[in-house]
Scaffold this motif. Structure first.
Motif, PDB file in Angstrom:
ATOM      1  N   PRO A   7       0.821  -1.218   0.000  1.00  0.00           N
ATOM      2  CA  PRO A   7       0.000   0.000   0.000  1.00  0.00           C
ATOM      3  C   PRO A   7       0.853   1.266   0.000  1.00  0.00           C
ATOM      4  N   SER A   8       0.434   2.216  -0.796  1.00  0.00           N
ATOM      5  CA  SER A   8       1.158   3.472  -0.922  1.00  0.00           C
ATOM      6  C   SER A   8       1.033   4.311   0.335  1.00  0.00           C
ATOM      7  N   LEU A   9       2.113   5.005   0.692  1.00  0.00           N
ATOM      8  CA  LEU A   9       2.075   5.937   1.812  1.00  0.00           C
ATOM      9  C   LEU A   9       1.467   7.269   1.385  1.00  0.00           C
TER      10      LEU A   9
ATOM     11  N   VAL B 172      -5.899   8.021   6.202  1.00  0.00           N
ATOM     12  CA  VAL B 172      -5.124   6.807   5.903  1.00  0.00           C
ATOM     13  C   VAL B 172      -3.650   7.166   5.734  1.00  0.00           C
ATOM     14  N   ALA B 173      -3.376   8.255   5.025  1.00  0.00           N
ATOM     15  CA  ALA B 173      -1.989   8.689   4.822  1.00  0.00           C
ATOM     16  C   ALA B 173      -1.333   9.036   6.157  1.00  0.00           C
TER      17      ALA B 173
ATOM     18  N   LYS C 121      -2.127   7.849   9.121  1.00  0.00           N
ATOM     19  CA  LYS C 121      -1.929   6.601   9.873  1.00  0.00           C
ATOM     20  C   LYS C 121      -0.685   5.872   9.382  1.00  0.00           C
ATOM     21  N   ARG C 122      -0.548   5.769   8.076  1.00  0.00           N
ATOM     22  CA  ARG C 122       0.615   5.071   7.514  1.00  0.00           C
ATOM     23  C   ARG C 122       1.898   5.821   7.808  1.00  0.00           C
ATOM     24  N   GLN C 123       1.859   7.153   7.725  1.00  0.00           N
ATOM     25  CA  GLN C 123       3.046   7.933   8.031  1.00  0.00           C
ATOM     26  C   GLN C 123       3.402   7.800   9.500  1.00  0.00           C
TER      27      GLN C 123
ATOM     28  N   GLU D  50       2.934   5.132  11.296  1.00  0.00           N
ATOM     29  CA  GLU D  50       3.572   3.818  11.430  1.00  0.00           C
ATOM     30  C   GLU D  50       5.029   3.889  11.007  1.00  0.00           C
ATOM     31  N   VAL D  51       5.300   4.604   9.935  1.00  0.00           N
ATOM     32  CA  VAL D  51       6.678   4.751   9.456  1.00  0.00           C
ATOM     33  C   VAL D  51       7.503   5.539  10.475  1.00  0.00           C
TER      34      VAL D  51
END
Length: 85
Positions: free
Chosen positions: A46-48, A55-56, A58-60, A62-63
């Motif tokens: 999945p793209s960041l 969603v972006a 949340k993913r950022q 996590e990173v």
């Protein structure tokens, strides 16, 4: 011939991942190990850079959580330089 192909796969994996918001050096190493499978993995992860801001974020997050130990400085580090200077 095979070595050049493997290097090309590693570079392509890093570029694809960087465009999709991933860390290019990490994906370059994955591409070196997996070769053409690394390209497929970079495409399907999945793209960041999601269009939905939640969603972006949340993913950022996590990173950032994964990278935090690398950015923290160790306060117990010993310096080799003398304090006389």
């Amino acid at each position: 011939m095979i070595l050049e192909f493997w290097i090309l796969c590693a570079i392509a994996t890093a570029v694809i991942a960087a465009v999709r918001g991933g860390h290019s050096l990490f994906w370059l190493l994955i591409g070196c190990i997996l070769g053409p499978i690394g390209i497929v993995a970079a495409i399907f992860v999945p793209s960041l850079k999601a269009k939905d801001p939640s969603v972006a974020a949340k993913r950022q997050g996590e990173v950032d959580e994964l990278a935090r130990p690398l950015r923290e400085t160790d306060t117990k580090a010993v310096s080799v330089k003398s304090k006389d200077h």
